[in-house]
Design an enzyme around this catalytic site. Structure first.
Site, PDB file in Angstrom:
ATOM      1  CD  GLU A 172       2.240   1.127  -5.595  1.00  0.00           C
ATOM      2  OE1 GLU A 172       2.202   0.497  -4.749  1.00  0.00           O
ATOM      3  OE2 GLU A 172       2.147   0.941  -6.877  1.00  0.00           O
ATOM      4  CG  HIS A 187       1.017  -2.606  -3.552  1.00  0.00           C
ATOM      5  ND1 HIS A 187       1.745  -2.570  -4.534  1.00  0.00           N
ATOM      6  CD2 HIS A 187       1.056  -3.787  -2.861  1.00  0.00           C
ATOM      7  CE1 HIS A 187       2.659  -3.696  -4.370  1.00  0.00           C
ATOM      8  NE2 HIS A 187       2.247  -4.303  -3.421  1.00  0.00           N
ATOM      9  CD  GLU A 229      -3.312  -1.969  -5.330  1.00  0.00           C
ATOM     10  OE1 GLU A 229      -3.251  -0.570  -5.515  1.00  0.00           O
ATOM     11  OE2 GLU A 229      -2.809  -2.651  -5.885  1.00  0.00           O
TER      12      GLU A 229
HETATM   13 ZN    ZN Z   1       2.021  -1.516  -5.890  1.00  0.00          ZN
END
Ligand code: ZN
Length: 240
Positions: free
Chosen positions: A56, A160, A213
């Site tokens: 990521e 993330h 995220e």
């Molecule tokens: Zn992750």
């Protein structure tokens, strides 16, 4: 000198990171685990981290470009661009031992069962990783736990991808503002079990962890969408 020159480097100067740094450990392959610090290292509330999952890289690049933009005198957070540097240079979610570091924390629900993740976002969770031979088996996990114990940040923001939400179990004002400014939905839970995750461990240890995220997007789009808000985060212009 314009107002913005006082805070931000000219584009021509944004090639390298100039903030003071500290090595808080070593990865399995010997890479330094590096923390960037404000001018007064004791003077910060928020630790911002990325690259727990090496695949990521968008979070790592976003934090790096913000560090390269903001002048050191104005940094008010601790910043780690790569929790898992071995995974980052190998392009893997796991570390060099095949462990998903975000399932390696000593939470009460840590499990020795294999970790299944999505090889592609459209597919079911069909690719196997290890949670470690025991909780906190990996040097990257141990170093982060020791660092948090030493720094005791008021809150941690962990980047993330690609679920496109702000996961704040406390549904705090800080999380709400981050959701407003990023235009990402605020959630209290990602909706599936994550035994041994950093989030579960943080909750059990009364540490305020907000997981950012990022959405599925190119690195350029991510930087265009979130630079302003992360520059504010790094200058601690967010308050509880
Ligand atoms: Zn992750």
């Amino acid at each position: 000198m314009s107002h913005s020159d006082q805070f931000f480097y000219h584009r021509s100067e944004r090639g390298i990171i100039r903030h003071r740094s500290q090595v808080y450990g070593r990865s399995i392959l010997g890479a330094p685990l590096e923390l960037f610090l404000p001018p007064d290292p004791a003077d910060f509330d928020t630790l911002v981290i990325a690259g727990h999952h090496g695949s990521e890289a968008e979070g790592t690049v976003l934090l790096s470009s913000m560090l390269r933009t903001l002048k050191p005198a104005h940094l008010r957070c601790g910043v780690i661009t790569a929790i898992n540097p071995d995974g980052l240079f190998r392009g893997t979610r796991c570390n060099a031992a095949g462990v998903d570091l975000n399932r390696n924390f000593p939470s009460s629900d840590w499990s020795p069962n294999p970790v299944m993740y999505r090889f592609n976002t459209e597919e079911p969770q069909n690719t196997r990783l290890s949670p470690g031979i025991h909780a906190a088996s990996e040097p990257e996990t141990v170093a982060l736990l020791e660092l948090i114990d030493r720094l005791r940040p008021k809150r941690i923001l962990s980047l993330h991808a690609p679920l496109a939400c702000i996961d704040d179990p406390r549904l705090s004002d800080y999380g709400r503002r981050l959701a407003d400014e990023t235009n990402l939905p605020l959630v209290g839970d990602v909706g599936y079990d994550t035994p041994g995750s950093f989030g579960t461990w943080a909750n059990e240890n009364d540490i305020h962890l907000i997981t950012v995220e990022l959405p599925v997007a190119s690195q350029q789009e991510i930087r265009n969408l979130y630079s302003q808000v992360f520059l504010k985060v790094m200058q601690e212009k967010f308050q509880d």
